[in-house]
Design a protein around this motif. Structure first.
Motif, PDB file in Angstrom:
ATOM      1  N   LYS A 123       0.781  -1.102   0.081  1.00 16.98           N
ATOM      2  CA  LYS A 123      -0.088  -0.034  -0.095  1.00 16.98           C
ATOM      3  C   LYS A 123       0.959   1.151   0.128  1.00 16.98           C
ATOM      4  CE  LYS A 123      -3.779  -2.265   2.235  1.00 16.98           C
ATOM      5  NZ  LYS A 123      -4.832  -2.327   3.278  1.00 16.98           N
ATOM      6  N   ASN A 124       0.776   2.039   0.867  1.00 18.73           N
ATOM      7  CA  ASN A 124       1.587   3.203   1.135  1.00 18.73           C
ATOM      8  C   ASN A 124       2.692   3.150   1.847  1.00 18.73           C
ATOM      9  OD1 ASN A 124      -0.156   4.580  -0.587  1.00 18.73           O
ATOM     10  ND2 ASN A 124      -1.464   5.255   1.215  1.00 18.73           N
ATOM     11  N   THR A 125       3.279   1.791   2.218  1.00 21.80           N
ATOM     12  CA  THR A 125       4.350   1.499   3.198  1.00 21.80           C
ATOM     13  C   THR A 125       5.482   1.140   2.593  1.00 21.80           C
ATOM     14  OG1 THR A 125       2.894   1.422   5.039  1.00 21.80           O
ATOM     15  CG2 THR A 125       4.909   0.655   5.422  1.00 21.80           C
ATOM     16  N   LEU A 126       6.633   1.339   2.787  1.00 25.27           N
ATOM     17  CA  LEU A 126       7.912   0.727   2.037  1.00 25.27           C
ATOM     18  C   LEU A 126       8.709   0.286   3.306  1.00 25.27           C
ATOM     19  CD1 LEU A 126       9.269   3.499  -0.310  1.00 25.27           C
ATOM     20  CD2 LEU A 126       8.158   1.429  -0.949  1.00 25.27           C
ATOM     21  N   THR A 127       9.112  -1.054   3.140  1.00 24.27           N
ATOM     22  CA  THR A 127       9.921  -1.974   3.988  1.00 24.27           C
ATOM     23  C   THR A 127      11.107  -2.401   3.392  1.00 24.27           C
ATOM     24  OG1 THR A 127       7.933  -2.485   5.181  1.00 24.27           O
ATOM     25  CG2 THR A 127       9.796  -3.522   5.788  1.00 24.27           C
ATOM     26  N   LEU A 128      12.265  -2.166   4.096  1.00 20.57           N
ATOM     27  CA  LEU A 128      13.698  -2.750   3.434  1.00 20.57           C
ATOM     28  C   LEU A 128      13.469  -4.138   3.384  1.00 20.57           C
ATOM     29  CD1 LEU A 128      16.085  -0.373   5.548  1.00 20.57           C
ATOM     30  CD2 LEU A 128      15.788  -0.279   2.997  1.00 20.57           C
ATOM     31  N   THR A 129      13.966  -4.747   2.139  1.00 18.65           N
ATOM     32  CA  THR A 129      14.335  -6.212   2.022  1.00 18.65           C
ATOM     33  C   THR A 129      15.592  -6.467   2.501  1.00 18.65           C
ATOM     34  OG1 THR A 129      15.526  -5.642  -0.235  1.00 18.65           O
ATOM     35  CG2 THR A 129      13.093  -6.148  -0.106  1.00 18.65           C
ATOM     36  N   PRO A 130      16.052  -7.662   2.626  1.00 14.56           N
ATOM     37  CA  PRO A 130      17.172  -8.185   3.388  1.00 14.56           C
ATOM     38  C   PRO A 130      18.489  -7.474   2.460  1.00 14.56           C
ATOM     39  CG  PRO A 130      15.822  -9.913   3.406  1.00 14.56           C
ATOM     40  CD  PRO A 130      15.313  -8.968   2.472  1.00 14.56           C
ATOM     41  N   ALA A 131      18.248  -7.325   1.115  1.00 15.02           N
ATOM     42  CA  ALA A 131      19.278  -6.484   0.499  1.00 15.02           C
ATOM     43  C   ALA A 131      19.272  -5.035   0.750  1.00 15.02           C
ATOM     44  CB  ALA A 131      19.237  -6.845  -0.999  1.00 15.02           C
ATOM     45  N   GLY A 132      18.266  -4.614   1.019  1.00 17.02           N
ATOM     46  CA  GLY A 132      17.995  -3.086   1.410  1.00 17.02           C
ATOM     47  C   GLY A 132      18.665  -2.671   2.807  1.00 17.02           C
ATOM     48  N   LYS A 133      18.437  -3.632   3.638  1.00 19.92           N
ATOM     49  CA  LYS A 133      19.142  -3.490   5.110  1.00 19.92           C
ATOM     50  C   LYS A 133      20.483  -3.564   5.115  1.00 19.92           C
ATOM     51  CE  LYS A 133      15.050  -5.518   7.502  1.00 19.92           C
ATOM     52  NZ  LYS A 133      14.665  -6.697   8.443  1.00 19.92           N
TER      53      LYS A 133
END
Length: 265
Positions: free
Chosen positions: A22-32
């Motif tokens: 929806k309107n939320t972005l959460t870091l993926t393992p690669a993003g972390k």
């Protein structure tokens, strides 16, 4: 836009960096991983950039400076004050005659030279220092026939006995030049580069010597010597600042050159 930049970064890394809900972005393992390790890399990069920008500011600058004896005293206060205000600079001084120092410049034994004209070495640059020169006079013992003169002309130097500087000094070369212009060979009975010895030998040898009148103010010698101005078109010698043609100028060296040219701090 930010979304375009994120998409390009994900394409470059070949990994998604965010989960989109929806309107939320959460870091993926690669993003972390990128967030944790990339942040440290950015800090290191910023520090590296700052270090490169300020590189050399704290580096010691070594300057090898040659000076003719006649003007060493004049410039020492300037050089001393420069060293006080530029503590990252270290100046090594060498005194000598102009031909000798010009040769030292050409051989890369010194970096800068406060020397007199003319220029003898082809691969150095020599620029006049504003309004700075010395005047040649004839130093005569009081019992010498010329001692009663108020001025001495070049023709009067014929048939005289000379105590002279060697050819390491401009005055040593200049005697030969004057003699040639007046069609005589100088009778040099003593040659050396110690000013006090030259002057104090004149009475014993009944000789005369070409000297810079500026020496009179600081060289200890007999009071029985007369310093008489030489009248000749070339009796005034210009002083200049010299360096090799391809000498690398640091900011400190450029500032020192400007100070020497202006004769003030």
């Amino acid at each position: 836009t930010l979304s375009t930049s994120i998409k390009k970064l994900e394409d470059d890394l070949n990994h998604p960096l965010f989960f989109k809900e929806k309107n939320t972005l959460t870091l993926t393992p690669a993003g972390k991983m990128l967030n944790e390790r990339g942040g440290k890399l950015l800090l290191e990069f910023d520090k590296l950039t700052e270090d490169i920008q300020h590189y050399g500011e704290n580096q010691k600058t070594y300057i090898r400076l040659g000076m003719t004896t006649v003007f060493a005293r004049k410039f020492m206060p300037l050089i001393s004050q420069f060293l006080i205000t530029h503590q990252n600079c270290d100046i090594t001084l060498r005194q000598g005659g102009s031909p000798e120092l010009q040769r030292a410049l050409a051989n890369n034994e010194i970096d800068l030279g406060i020397i007199s004209f003319p220029k003898f070495e082809k691969n150095i640059d020599l620029e006049p220092i504003n309004n700075l020169s010395y005047h040649i006079c004839v130093v005569v013992p009081y019992k010498h026939p010329l001692s009663q003169e108020t001025v001495i002309y070049t023709d009067q130097l014929k048939d005289q006995r000379f105590a002279s500087f060697s050819k390491k000094y401009t005055l040593g070369k200049h005697l030969e030049y004057l003699a040639k212009s007046a069609n005589f060979t100088p009778n040099i009975v003593y040659s050396g580069d110690n000013i006090s010895v030259l002057l104090n030998s004149l009475e014993d040898m009944n000789a005369i010597s070409l000297m810079a009148i500026e020496y009179k103010s600081f060289v200890k010698c007999s009071s029985n010597l007369h310093w008489i101005p030489l009248i000749d078109p070339n009796s005034q010698i210009q002083i200049g600042l010299a360096h090799t043609k391809h000498f690398f100028m640091t900011d400190s060296i450029r500032e020192l050159i400007n100070i020497l040219h202006s004769n003030k701090l």
